[in-house]
Design a protein around this motif. Structure first.
Motif, short mmCIF file in Angstrom:
data_model
loop_
_atom_site.label_atom_id
_atom_site.label_comp_id
_atom_site.label_asym_id
_atom_site.label_seq_id
_atom_site.Cartn_x
_atom_site.Cartn_y
_atom_site.Cartn_z
N UNK A 249 37.74 48.28 41.50
CA UNK A 249 36.79 48.69 39.71
C UNK A 249 35.56 48.53 40.14
N UNK A 250 35.70 48.77 38.80
CA UNK A 250 34.11 49.00 38.25
C UNK A 250 33.58 48.65 36.37
N UNK A 251 32.55 47.78 36.62
CA UNK A 251 33.02 47.06 35.46
C UNK A 251 31.33 47.94 34.19
N UNK B 172 28.36 48.97 40.78
CA UNK B 172 28.90 49.96 41.67
C UNK B 172 30.87 49.13 41.56
N UNK B 173 31.42 50.40 41.83
CA UNK B 173 32.70 50.34 42.34
C UNK B 173 33.07 49.84 43.01
N UNK B 174 33.95 48.60 43.74
CA UNK B 174 34.00 47.37 44.19
C UNK B 174 35.88 46.61 45.09
N UNK C 242 36.11 39.35 34.56
CA UNK C 242 37.25 40.62 36.00
C UNK C 242 37.52 41.75 34.30
N UNK C 243 36.64 42.00 33.42
CA UNK C 243 36.54 43.35 32.46
C UNK C 243 36.04 44.49 33.56
N UNK C 244 37.14 45.74 33.32
CA UNK C 244 36.37 46.51 34.11
C UNK C 244 38.26 47.84 34.43
N UNK C 245 37.44 48.84 34.19
CA UNK C 245 38.59 50.24 35.24
C UNK C 245 38.86 49.45 36.37
N UNK C 246 39.75 50.09 36.06
CA UNK C 246 40.77 50.00 38.08
C UNK C 246 41.60 51.22 38.39
N UNK C 247 41.33 50.82 39.54
CA UNK C 247 41.61 52.44 40.64
C UNK C 247 42.26 52.20 41.21
N UNK C 248 43.34 53.07 41.23
CA UNK C 248 44.63 53.08 42.76
C UNK C 248 43.80 53.95 43.42
N UNK C 249 43.38 53.75 44.77
CA UNK C 249 43.49 55.16 45.88
C UNK C 249 44.25 54.61 47.39
#
Length: 126
Positions: free
Chosen positions: A38-40, A44-46, A90-97
């Protein structure tokens, strides 16, 4: 190549729940490491959580332990993230990897992953 498509994001009030899904296609295999980042805003993306695509070797960020659960269904080529007790932070863009190796300490570094989805927005209001 592996293609990843996330779904399930949205807006929810604090304390609520959301379930994210990630549909994988292409050259996937059971011993790939798959996970959620996720990246809020301004952050940084974590890595949030990771798991082997056939299950096991699960890891979570301390900030989500006990609230989020990562799971997989390899026969459906799908990864999930159940998010409970959501907080505004927790608000963020969530990415699958996904990555072409076993999960390990390297998985904390986003540069080490091979494939990414386009992201799905999660917004938690207070």
């Amino acid at each position: 190549q592996v293609q990843l498509v996330e779904s399930g994001g949205g807006s929810v009030q604090a304390g609520g729940s959301l379930r994210l899904s990630c549909a994988a296609s292409g050259h996937t295999y059971s011993t790939m490491c798959v996970g959620w980042f996720r990246q809020g805003p301004g952050k940084q993306r974590e890595r949030v959580a990771s798991i082997l695509f056939n299950g096991g070797n699960t890891h979570y960020a301390d900030s989500v332990k006990g609230r989020f659960t990562i799971s997989q269904n390899y026969t459906k080529s799908t990864l999930y993230l159940q998010m409970n007790s959501l907080k505004p932070e927790d608000s963020a863009i969530f990415y699958c990897a996904a990555a072409r190796r076993f999960c390990g300490p390297w998985s904390l570094r986003d540069a080490e992953w091979d494939y990414w989805g386009q992201g799905t927005q999660v917004t938690v209001s207070s």
